[in-house]
Structures are given as C-alpha cells and as structure tokens.
Scaffold this motif. Sequence first.
Motif, PDB file in Angstrom:
ATOM      1  N   ASN A   1      36.310  44.279  48.750  1.00 32.37           N
ATOM      2  CA  ASN A   1      35.055  43.521  48.747  1.00 32.37           C
ATOM      3  C   ASN A   1      34.065  44.068  47.727  1.00 32.37           C
ATOM      4  OD1 ASN A   1      36.004  41.813  50.713  1.00 32.37           O
ATOM      5  ND2 ASN A   1      34.911  42.788  52.398  1.00 32.37           N
TER       6      ASN A   1
ATOM      7  N   ARG B   1      32.779  41.820  44.501  1.00 29.17           N
ATOM      8  CA  ARG B   1      31.357  41.562  44.247  1.00 29.17           C
ATOM      9  C   ARG B   1      30.908  42.099  42.888  1.00 29.17           C
ATOM     10  NH1 ARG B   1      30.878  43.347  50.094  1.00 29.17           N
ATOM     11  NH2 ARG B   1      30.670  41.395  51.285  1.00 29.17           N
TER      12      ARG B   1
ATOM     13  N   GLU C   1      34.710  33.233  48.579  1.00 32.84           N
ATOM     14  CA  GLU C   1      33.310  33.109  48.983  1.00 32.84           C
ATOM     15  C   GLU C   1      33.163  32.142  50.154  1.00 32.84           C
ATOM     16  OE1 GLU C   1      31.494  32.021  45.300  1.00 32.84           O
ATOM     17  OE2 GLU C   1      31.283  34.116  44.622  1.00 32.84           O
ATOM     18  N   ARG C   2      34.029  31.130  50.211  1.00 32.90           N
ATOM     19  CA  ARG C   2      33.972  30.165  51.306  1.00 32.90           C
ATOM     20  C   ARG C   2      34.240  30.815  52.652  1.00 32.90           C
ATOM     21  NH1 ARG C   2      38.113  26.940  49.937  1.00 32.90           N
ATOM     22  NH2 ARG C   2      39.567  27.594  51.559  1.00 32.90           N
TER      23      ARG C   2
ATOM     24  N   ARG D   1      31.886  34.289  57.999  1.00 32.65           N
ATOM     25  CA  ARG D   1      31.430  35.047  56.841  1.00 32.65           C
ATOM     26  C   ARG D   1      31.349  36.515  57.242  1.00 32.65           C
ATOM     27  NH1 ARG D   1      30.430  32.720  52.512  1.00 32.65           N
ATOM     28  NH2 ARG D   1      29.358  34.539  51.697  1.00 32.65           N
TER      29      ARG D   1
ATOM     30  N   LEU E   1      35.150  36.713  52.124  1.00 36.83           N
ATOM     31  CA  LEU E   1      35.874  37.900  51.649  1.00 36.83           C
ATOM     32  C   LEU E   1      36.722  38.517  52.761  1.00 36.83           C
ATOM     33  CD1 LEU E   1      33.185  39.600  49.350  1.00 36.83           C
ATOM     34  CD2 LEU E   1      34.642  37.614  48.906  1.00 36.83           C
TER      35      LEU E   1
ATOM     36  N   GLU F   1      26.190  42.875  42.140  1.00 39.27           N
ATOM     37  CA  GLU F   1      26.992  41.763  41.681  1.00 39.27           C
ATOM     38  C   GLU F   1      26.665  41.417  40.240  1.00 39.27           C
ATOM     39  OE1 GLU F   1      27.432  38.351  44.068  1.00 39.27           O
ATOM     40  OE2 GLU F   1      27.023  39.408  45.950  1.00 39.27           O
TER      41      GLU F   1
ATOM     42  N   ARG G   1      37.923  32.348  43.296  1.00 40.89           N
ATOM     43  CA  ARG G   1      36.740  33.030  43.828  1.00 40.89           C
ATOM     44  C   ARG G   1      36.012  32.144  44.837  1.00 40.89           C
ATOM     45  NH1 ARG G   1      33.632  37.304  42.345  1.00 40.89           N
ATOM     46  NH2 ARG G   1      34.853  37.572  40.431  1.00 40.89           N
ATOM     47  N   SER G   2      35.999  30.839  44.577  1.00 42.94           N
ATOM     48  CA  SER G   2      35.315  29.921  45.484  1.00 42.94           C
ATOM     49  C   SER G   2      35.899  29.980  46.891  1.00 42.94           C
ATOM     50  CB  SER G   2      35.379  28.492  44.934  1.00 42.94           C
ATOM     51  OG  SER G   2      36.735  28.075  44.766  1.00 42.94           O
TER      52      SER G   2
END
Length: 361
Positions: free
Chosen positions: A87, A91, A181-182, A359, A185, A2, A177-178
């Motif tokens: 993904n 990243r 990530e929440r 997640r 992905l 990342e 992006r938030s």
Amino acid sequence: MERPRREEPATARPGVSYVMPVLNDVTHVGAAVQSLLDQDYDGEFDVVVAVGPSIDGTNELVEEMGRADGRITVVDNPAGSTPSGLNIAIRASRHPIVIRVDAHSVLPTDYARIAVETIERTGADNVGGIMDAHGTTAFEKAVARAYGSRIGLGGTPHHVGGAEGPADTVYLGVFRRSALERVGLFDERIKRGQDWELNERIRSTGGTVWFTPDLRVTYRPRSSLSRLGRQFFSTGLWRGELTRLIPSSRSLRYFAPPVLVVGVSLGVILGAIGLALGVAGHSVPVLLLGWAAPLAYAVIVLLAAVLVARRDGAATFAWFLVVLPCIHFCWGIGFVLGYLSLASNIAAQAYKKGASDTRIG
C-alpha cells in the motif's frame, strides 16, 4: 506522500508502476529490481520499493540502487508487513497500471508488455500468470519441484499452469490502478493471503481477475528448512482465518493438508498406544491399524519423490522426502490453528469489525 498522477496520451502505452515490498532479502532483491529495469515495455515506468526494518543489509543495498538510478524510489515500510509495504508503494507510485513484484521473483523481459496487452484485450482489472519456481541448491530445487507439482501445493493454475481465463486469484498481479482504488488497496490486517482477499473484493465489485499462462515469473524458494517451515505455517494460519471468515474461500482443497495432519497424527497416536499395550501383554490389534495412515503417507511421499524429483540427483531426491512433509504439515497445522482461532483471534476480530467497510487501509 502520494505522487501526482500523470495523464497518458491517448496513443501511448499506459505507464506502469512496479511496486515491491522487501524485508531481509539482500540475497534476491538486486536481481528482482534489475529484472524490472530490463523490461522491453516501451511505455513510461517507475519502480517503488517499500523497505521494512531489515537487519541483513537490505536497506543499504536498496538505497544504493535508488541513488544509482533515478527511476527507483525507495520508501520506508515501518510495519515491515507485505500488505502495508504494498500500500505504501502503491500510494507513492503514479502510473495507471500497477505491477506487483516480489523480492524473490525475477520477471522475464516481456512481462509488462504481455500483461498490459492482456489487460487491454480482456478488460480485466487484474491479470497474472504462473509462479515458476527455480532453485540453485539441492534443497531449493526440491522446494521448487514441490511447488510445481499437484501433490505439493494443490495443483492450482498459477503453480502448474492451465488454460487462459477468469480466475479466483493469480500470482502477484498486474492491476488497473482504478480497480485498486475502487476496493481500497490491500487489507493490512491480513499478513498472508492478502492477494486472494483483494481479488475477492475486486470480483465482488464486478471486476475480472484473469489468468494467462503467457506470464511466467521465476521465483526463488526459501533457502533453508526452517525458513520454509515458517513460511508455510504462517501461510496456513492465515488461510485458516480467511476460510473461517469468508465463506466463498472454503475450497475443499484447502482442507486436504489439515485432514492429512489430523489423520496421520491420530494414526501415530493410536498405533503407539497399541504397541505399548502389546509390549505390556495387553494385545489390542485394532489399535495397531493406526500405523496404516502414517505408512500410507510415507509411501505417497516416496512415490512423489520418484515421479517428481529423481531427475535432479540424489541430494534433491533426499531433500524432497523432507520438504514435502514440511510443506504439508506446517501448512496444515497452521490452517487448523487459524481456522479454530487458537493463534490469531485478534486478527480475526479486526477483520470482523471492518468487514462492512470496503475501503481498507
């Protein structure tokens, strides 16, 4: 690996990251990447291409583009699947706005600018627009006509257009992006339909998915009947799985192709039995009525070709008569197998096992 996230100045446009999975697409990937470099967006950007184990020269072409332009980063996608590639690319990217790109797509120069303006105006977590299919050969033009017609892919807004507003899903997607990530992905266990499933998780966690007809992406259809058939069989298979596993995905329009397949197939079988019995001297007229289903479908396909494809010439018209049943039957057969868990039970069990974990990946 990342990359470190870069904080954007408060007065600057947010930086955008274009992420593209690609596998065996040497014909289209160059134009797709170039359309990203040609954007009129005045914020910072990077391009991350996740390349699967291709055998047609795609890897070499993409690596050459990366060496020629430092804004392009090439990363390996050993699994070769779309969700794993997305993904990996996400990243490896670094900006707060993530723009999904398909190797078959060509973005108009104002795409990123309009998308970011729409996100800022609406507060949405994901925005997208219309998949505007265009072909170059007679076959590809026929496929494009089928894509853009209500009888072809069901008439959803991201295929035929519609009013701006909240949606279940959109074509490709421009994400915060938030939000990605929440929800964790893309689900790498879902090889097709992963965009719909991701948008379902975004909406279930309070986010908004927004459709706008101001975003139109040129899409290049598959170039042969065999590739088209494989594409729609796989898409139908995974749609069947998702429809069985996720109650909220059970839209009636998804059942139209499988009902068509079953109805036409039963009609042919009953009609054939009636014809065989008639030849043997055992008249059963009621069975001959089975031919009504396939004959009615043939008339519908012919009328659709007249209405949709006649302006593109005789070759495109003729291909449309083949393309439309190919889409319907391959998608419908795949859906039935997926819904009944006859073809991908392993994937279904994997989804059930991890359904409680948001997640994923």
